[in-house]
Design a protein around this motif. Structure first.
Motif, PDB file in Angstrom:
ATOM      1  N   TYR A   1      -0.967   4.867  11.684  1.00  0.00           N
ATOM      2  CA  TYR A   1       0.143   4.158  12.334  1.00  0.00           C
ATOM      3  C   TYR A   1       0.489   2.876  11.576  1.00  0.00           C
ATOM      4  N   ARG A   2      -0.555   2.083  11.300  1.00  0.00           N
ATOM      5  CA  ARG A   2      -0.303   0.739  10.765  1.00  0.00           C
ATOM      6  C   ARG A   2      -0.024   0.745   9.258  1.00  0.00           C
ATOM      7  N   PHE A   3      -0.608   1.697   8.520  1.00  0.00           N
ATOM      8  CA  PHE A   3      -0.304   1.773   7.084  1.00  0.00           C
ATOM      9  C   PHE A   3       0.859   2.733   6.818  1.00  0.00           C
ATOM     10  N   GLY A   4       1.046   3.703   7.723  1.00  0.00           N
ATOM     11  CA  GLY A   4       2.136   4.669   7.540  1.00  0.00           C
ATOM     12  C   GLY A   4       3.503   4.053   7.817  1.00  0.00           C
ATOM     13  N   ALA A   5       3.572   3.150   8.805  1.00  0.00           N
ATOM     14  CA  ALA A   5       4.877   2.584   9.189  1.00  0.00           C
ATOM     15  C   ALA A   5       5.591   1.904   8.012  1.00  0.00           C
TER      16      ALA A   5
ATOM     17  N   ILE B   1       0.856  -1.193   0.000  1.00  0.00           N
ATOM     18  CA  ILE B   1       0.000   0.000   0.000  1.00  0.00           C
ATOM     19  C   ILE B   1       0.891   1.242   0.000  1.00  0.00           C
ATOM     20  N   GLY B   2       0.792   2.025  -1.089  1.00  0.00           N
ATOM     21  CA  GLY B   2       1.625   3.226  -1.182  1.00  0.00           C
ATOM     22  C   GLY B   2       0.857   4.511  -0.930  1.00  0.00           C
ATOM     23  N   LEU B   3      -0.478   4.386  -0.832  1.00  0.00           N
ATOM     24  CA  LEU B   3      -1.305   5.588  -0.631  1.00  0.00           C
ATOM     25  C   LEU B   3      -2.502   5.222   0.230  1.00  0.00           C
ATOM     26  N   PHE B   4      -2.746   6.021   1.255  1.00  0.00           N
ATOM     27  CA  PHE B   4      -3.909   5.769   2.122  1.00  0.00           C
ATOM     28  C   PHE B   4      -4.709   7.059   2.226  1.00  0.00           C
ATOM     29  N   VAL B   5      -5.973   6.993   1.808  1.00  0.00           N
ATOM     30  CA  VAL B   5      -6.866   8.149   1.923  1.00  0.00           C
ATOM     31  C   VAL B   5      -7.931   7.807   2.954  1.00  0.00           C
ATOM     32  N   TYR B   6      -7.964   8.548   4.052  1.00  0.00           N
ATOM     33  CA  TYR B   6      -9.025   8.324   5.046  1.00  0.00           C
ATOM     34  C   TYR B   6     -10.096   9.387   4.818  1.00  0.00           C
ATOM     35  N   ASN B   7     -11.174   8.958   4.181  1.00  0.00           N
ATOM     36  CA  ASN B   7     -12.220   9.893   3.758  1.00  0.00           C
ATOM     37  C   ASN B   7     -13.466   9.851   4.646  1.00  0.00           C
TER      38      ASN B   7
END
Ligand SMILES: NC(=O)c1ccc[n+]([C@@H]2O[C@H](COP(=O)([O-])OP(=O)(O)OC[C@H]3O[C@@H](n4cnc5c(N)ncnc54)[C@H](OP(=O)(O)O)[C@@H]3O)[C@@H](O)[C@H]2O)c1
Length: 269
Positions: free
Chosen positions: A127-131, A87-93
């Motif tokens: 935290y979990r996807f950013g690490a 996962i290189g991009l996470f959008v929390y919408n």
């Protein structure tokens, strides 16, 4: 921009709240750039229809994860469902409050559920996807927030507080991760033409909401400016500038917000 986006933020992106409105617009723009997408939402028919549309239009891979982001184990389930993906991009919408009521007129459980979806799950996802992104030295995170974050206001207590949490969280991660190859953007929205806003307006009998931002425009602009954090105020003449209420005393800002202050629609929803 297309190749640059997938090179920087691919091969997979997650959109939490990705089945309609702004989230679906993000997913479509990411897919158009060649990024495979994971869509998260509760209503399975809407989720699957959105996924089918993206597969048919762009030929990328799409995975759906049906869950309620206000459940305590939501992010654990999402991590498990995507463990085999980079996962290189996470959008929390996901984050709207469809019932703007005075604090005590709302069930305590509704407040706590909003806090779990808009704060706890956002923090855990970051935290979990950013690490792994920081470890890899590459990635992007967008937290969607609101003009309700600028100051307190009547009927906005929990919603505005959660949106302020998201804004500060994103800004803090921006500064921590900017030299680690990970772009973080706090995306401040004003009134935007989404199914969720339309349902809220209908419930209130509001037939003339005035100018609404276009979700496609929001997603396109945000992706183009993902590296221009910490904060992007969509629709503002000065999108990387200060809070539009910064010149007011806190007291006047709260009173203005409570009167439904909304230049560019930023104080509402
Ligand atoms: N629309 C506006 O005028 C406006 C103004 C300022 C800020 N914003 C911000 O923009 C973002 C998007 O707003 P929106 O109007 O599009 O409505 P929204 O309800 O926040 O987002 C809609 C998407 O999120 C999903 N979703 C909502 N609650 C969920 C939950 N508990 N678990 C999993 N998925 C969930 C919805 O699918 P399901 O319902 O099927 O779960 C749908 O895919 C929010 O963060 C909001 O605060 C919006």
């Amino acid at each position: 921009m297309v190749a640059a986006l997938s090179g920087k933020y691919g091969p997979w992106g997650v959109v939490a709240g990705g089945s309609d409105g702004v989230g679906a617009a993000f997913a479509n723009k990411m897919a158009a750039a060649g990024i495979n997408v994971v869509l998260v939402a509760r209503r399975v028919p809407v989720l699957e229809a959105s996924a089918d549309g993206i597969r048919a239009e762009y030929g990328v891979e799409v995975r759906t994860v049906a869950l309620d982001l206000s459940a305590p184990d939501a992010v654990t389930k999402l991590v498990d469902a995507t463990a085999d993906l980079e996962i290189g991009l996470f959008v929390y919408n996901a984050g709207a409050d469809d019932v703007g009521l005075p604090f005590l007129d709302k069930d305590l459980d509704a407040h706590l559920s909003l806090v779990r979806r808009n704060c706890g799950a956002v923090l855990e996802a970051a935290y979990r996807f950013g690490a792994p992104m920081v470890e890899r030295g590459r990635g992007g995170v967008v937290l969607v927030t609101s003009g309700a974050a600028w100051a307190g206001g009547a009927t906005l207590a929990t919603y505005g507080a959660t949106k302020a949490f998201d804004l500060i969280l994103a800004e803090s991660l921006w500064v921590e991760w900017r030299d680690r190859g990970v772009d973080v953007l706090s995306l401040v929205l004003g009134r935007t033409d989404t199914p969720s806003l339309r349902r809220t307006l209908e419930a209130k009998g509001d037939v003339s909401p005035g100018e609404l931002a276009d979700p496609d425009d929001v997603a396109e602009t945000a992706l183009a400016h993902l590296a221009d954090g910490p904060t992007w105020i969509h629709g503002s003449d000065n999108p990387t500038g200060p809070s539009p209420l910064a010149a007011l005393s806190r007291r006047d800002a709260v009173l203005a917000m409570s009167r439904g202050w909304a230049p560019n629609g930023h104080a509402e929803n």
